[in-house]
Structure formats: structure tokens, C-alpha cells
Design a protein around this motif. Structure first.
Motif, PDB file in Angstrom:
ATOM      1  N   UNK A 252      -6.513  -2.457  54.365  1.00  0.00           N
ATOM      2  CA  UNK A 252      -6.403  -1.012  54.155  1.00  0.00           C
ATOM      3  C   UNK A 252      -6.370  -0.668  52.664  1.00  0.00           C
ATOM      4  N   UNK A 253      -5.668  -1.481  51.905  1.00  0.00           N
ATOM      5  CA  UNK A 253      -5.481  -1.275  50.456  1.00  0.00           C
ATOM      6  C   UNK A 253      -6.814  -1.236  49.714  1.00  0.00           C
ATOM      7  N   UNK A 254      -7.729  -2.150  50.063  1.00  0.00           N
ATOM      8  CA  UNK A 254      -8.988  -2.223  49.314  1.00  0.00           C
ATOM      9  C   UNK A 254     -10.008  -1.168  49.754  1.00  0.00           C
ATOM     10  N   UNK A 255      -9.682  -0.405  50.797  1.00  0.00           N
ATOM     11  CA  UNK A 255     -10.552   0.716  51.179  1.00  0.00           C
ATOM     12  C   UNK A 255     -10.161   1.999  50.445  1.00  0.00           C
ATOM     13  N   UNK A 256      -9.150   1.910  49.584  1.00  0.00           N
ATOM     14  CA  UNK A 256      -8.790   3.031  48.715  1.00  0.00           C
ATOM     15  C   UNK A 256      -9.779   3.043  47.544  1.00  0.00           C
ATOM     16  N   UNK A 257     -10.422   4.184  47.229  1.00  0.00           N
ATOM     17  CA  UNK A 257     -11.458   4.207  46.194  1.00  0.00           C
ATOM     18  C   UNK A 257     -11.019   3.643  44.844  1.00  0.00           C
ATOM     19  N   UNK A 258      -9.792   3.942  44.442  1.00  0.00           N
ATOM     20  CA  UNK A 258      -9.323   3.452  43.140  1.00  0.00           C
ATOM     21  C   UNK A 258      -9.194   1.927  43.132  1.00  0.00           C
ATOM     22  N   UNK A 259      -8.751   1.380  44.260  1.00  0.00           N
ATOM     23  CA  UNK A 259      -8.602  -0.075  44.354  1.00  0.00           C
ATOM     24  C   UNK A 259      -9.959  -0.767  44.492  1.00  0.00           C
ATOM     25  N   UNK A 260     -10.877  -0.141  45.225  1.00  0.00           N
ATOM     26  CA  UNK A 260     -12.240  -0.689  45.349  1.00  0.00           C
ATOM     27  C   UNK A 260     -12.906  -0.732  43.975  1.00  0.00           C
ATOM     28  N   UNK A 261     -12.640   0.288  43.152  1.00  0.00           N
ATOM     29  CA  UNK A 261     -13.216   0.329  41.802  1.00  0.00           C
ATOM     30  C   UNK A 261     -12.689  -0.824  40.948  1.00  0.00           C
ATOM     31  N   UNK A 262     -11.435  -1.217  41.167  1.00  0.00           N
ATOM     32  CA  UNK A 262     -10.866  -2.365  40.442  1.00  0.00           C
ATOM     33  C   UNK A 262     -11.624  -3.648  40.799  1.00  0.00           C
ATOM     34  N   UNK A 263     -11.978  -3.793  42.073  1.00  0.00           N
ATOM     35  CA  UNK A 263     -12.726  -4.969  42.524  1.00  0.00           C
ATOM     36  C   UNK A 263     -14.059  -5.031  41.769  1.00  0.00           C
ATOM     37  N   UNK A 264     -14.768  -3.889  41.734  1.00  0.00           N
ATOM     38  CA  UNK A 264     -16.080  -3.825  41.092  1.00  0.00           C
ATOM     39  C   UNK A 264     -16.017  -3.959  39.577  1.00  0.00           C
ATOM     40  N   UNK A 265     -14.998  -3.378  38.978  1.00  0.00           N
ATOM     41  CA  UNK A 265     -14.883  -3.407  37.511  1.00  0.00           C
ATOM     42  C   UNK A 265     -14.721  -4.833  37.006  1.00  0.00           C
ATOM     43  N   UNK A 266     -14.152  -5.707  37.848  1.00  0.00           N
ATOM     44  CA  UNK A 266     -13.947  -7.107  37.466  1.00  0.00           C
ATOM     45  C   UNK A 266     -15.200  -7.941  37.724  1.00  0.00           C
ATOM     46  N   UNK A 267     -15.680  -7.924  38.972  1.00  0.00           N
ATOM     47  CA  UNK A 267     -16.780  -8.831  39.352  1.00  0.00           C
ATOM     48  C   UNK A 267     -18.160  -8.208  39.154  1.00  0.00           C
TER      49      UNK A 267
END
Length: 323
Positions: A252-267
Motif C-alpha cells: 500500500x505504501x509504494x502506491x502513494x505517489x510521493x513514495x513511488x517517486x522516491x523509487x523512480x528518483x533512485x533507480x
């Protein structure tokens, strides 16, 4: 508020430490990450049991295999509060219709990366690794991901992914066997090696290449004109997970837009969560590794799950190649 642990089994160098820290602080959960280098490695380890992992992040073409083998828990992400943020095109997907098991992690393409100081020709071809130009002979790496390498080679030979045409597959085997002596290695984890110029050409994923280019502008990403794979990796909870509730919280946490953006900003891959764009680094929006040039869009194919008999044929070629 949760507590306890969460054990994540994911691709190497693919998880933002900031995302993990934020999850740990939000839910009071201690997260441990273990890396793998290919879908086959992950599947083999999970099937063997006794691994202690709660979460795995398989590619789309492997999700149906995990489900069929009874290795995933039906966690019903489609009923979670943040599911409303999933981009519509990633909701009713063929590998997990309606998303009963998985949530989007990241998606991208598999192509080739070259260092222009070593090679000034056209990078948009699988010939870079299947028939290397003389300046790249002995300098090429091939990532050890069977589905991607087989798909690239099949498309180079004029076929379609998941073909079981025996004549074509003999041709594919011969192309790979002839190419292998011209390779330097079959290693995972090219981001640093590319940016340091330790490797000057490799089969690689777009986000990894993007990260390398940010440190070394001579690195370019090629979209093979003969055809290249498009993929999505998704987060699933394992059937024998010990920390099921924490694993669901993470989905559920990673379906939050701000958290998903953290995933993308790194990888440096796109993520499949609507609204995450506004939290993304500016350079993600125009990067040539993310925004596929019009000339090569039609060459991309989303990799299907091959029938087991076909998969077995590919595994036989792959096993022979690795000897």
C-alpha cells in the motif's frame, strides 16, 4: 502502527534507501533487503523454501509462473486504500488481472548501452552484442537475464518473443554461440561499471544506463531497431511470508505517489503510479532513456509469459551458453 520486521528480496541496486527509511519510521518496521541478479535466481530460491523472505519483485512475464507454482499470497492490492493511484493502464494487466497479487514497482526497457569514446557507430541495434563491431570485440557484457537476452536475440533473428519455431531457435542458438567468445563477461550490475568505463558496451536496462550517464555523459542507451523488450517489475507477497501484515503495508505504501517517486528518483525508471510525476526529479521527464524516441517506439514488445515447453527450449539454449 505496525511493528516487527519485513524481509524484501529484490533486484540489486534497485531499492531507494530513503524509501526504506521512510517506511521504517512510518510503520516502526525493521526492513532487511537481499539482492538477486535475475528472475530465474529469485524463482529458484523461493521455490526451494526456507528463504525467510516476505516480498519478491518479479518481472511481469514471471508473475504467472510464481502464481501457478503457488508461491504468492493473494493480498488483494485492488482493495487497498492507495490502489486508486495506480495508473489505469497498469490496473487490469494480463499477468495479474485486476491486481489481486501485485502492485507496480517500476517499468522500463531492455536495450544496449555503449560508451561513445569506444564506439561512435549506431547504438540502436542488438548487433552491439550479437555481432560486435571490431572495436567492441572482447569488451561487451551481457546481463544474465535469460528472458531479455533470448527475446533480443529472437527479434534480431526475425522472430517474435515466445516463438517455438525450432529452425529459428537453432539460428538463435548459433548466433549466441558465435557471439559469446566476443564477450568479456555475463555480469549483473552495470551502473557503476559503465560510469567508470570499466565496461564500454553491455546489454542493459534503461534506468541503470540513465544513472551511468548522469555520472559519465559518454554513455548512451540504444533501442535495438530489430526489437527490444518492455517490462514491468511488481511487488508481491510470498505465500510462506512470516510478516504478512507488514508486507501488505509495504504494498500500500509504494502506491502513494510521493513514495513511488522516491523509487523512480533512485533507480531512474518509470513507476506506474499516477501523480508521482510531480515529485520526480526534473531530468526524469526528458531523459532519452525514459522517453522512447518516436523512431524506436514500434520496436518495443511487452514480454509475454512463454508456455512451459517453450520456456524449457530457451532454458536449454541458455544453459548451453553458460557452459
Amino acid at each position: 502502527m505496525a511493528e516487527g520486521e519485513l524481509n524484501i528480496y529484490n533486484w540489486g541496486n534497485y531499492t531507494n534507501p530513503e524509501l526504506i527509511k521512510k517506511f521504517e519510521e512510518t510503520h516502526k518496521v525493521k526492513v532487511t533487503i537481499t539482492d538477486y541478479d535475475s528472475n530465474t535466481t529469485a524463482l529458484t530460491k523461493v521455490k526451494a523454501g526456507g528463504h525467510g523472505f516476505d516480498i519478491v519483485v518479479p518481472s511481469a512475464n514471471y508473475v504467472p509462473i510464481f502464481i501457478k507454482e503457488g508461491l504468492l499470497l493473494e493480498t488483494r492490492p485492488d482493495q487497498m486504500p492507495n490502489f486508486k493511484n495506480v495508473d489505469k493502464k497498469w490496473v487490469d494487466v494480463s499477468w495479474d488481472p485486476g491486481r489481486h497479487y501485485t502492485v507496480p514497482w517500476q517499468w522500463g526497457t531492455t536495450g544496449v548501452a555503449v560508451n561513445t569514446s569506444a564506439y561512435a557507430g549506431d547504438p540502436n541495434t542488438s548487433a552491439i552484442f550479437l555481432d560486435p563491431p571490431k572495436e567492441l570485440v572482447g569488451q561487451v557484457n551481457v546481463v544474465p537475464e535469460m528472458a531479455d537476452v533470448m527475446a533480443l536475440t529472437i527479434m534480431y533473428a526475425g522472430g517474435k518473443p515466445c516463438t517455438d519455431d525450432k529452425d529459428l531457435l537453432r539460428k538463435v542458438r548459433d548466433i549466441l554461440t558465435a557471439a559469446k567468445p566476443k564477450w568479456r563477461s555475463m555480469d549483473y550490475g552495470m551502473t557503476e561499471k559503465l560510469s567508470n568505463s570499466d565496461v564500454v558496451a553491455t546489454v542493459n536496462w534503461n534506468g541503470s544506463t540513465f544513472r551511468a550517464r548522469l555520472k559519465n555523459p559518454k554513455v548512451v542507451y540504444g533501442y535495438p531497431k530489430e526489437g527490444y523488450p518492455v517490462w514491468m517489475d511488481s511487488v508481491a507477497v510470498l505465500a510462506d511470508a512470516k510478516n504478512v501484515e507488514n508486507a501488505k503495508l509495504f504494498q500500500n505504501f509504494i502506491m502513494d505517489p510521493e513514495n513511488a517517486a522516491l523509487i523512480s528518483a533512485f533507480a531512474r525508471y518509470a513507476n506506474g503510479i499516477a501523480g508521482s510525476d510531480k515529485f520526480m526529479p526534473e531530468e526524469m521527464k526528458t531523459a532519452p532513456e525514459i522517453v522512447v524516441p518516436d523512431a524506436y517506439k514500434a520496436a518495443g514488445t511487452f514480454l509475454p509469459t512463454c508456455p512451459k515447453a517453450t520456456q524449457d527450449l530457451y532454458t536449454a539454449i541458455w544453459t548451453e551458453l553458460q557452459k
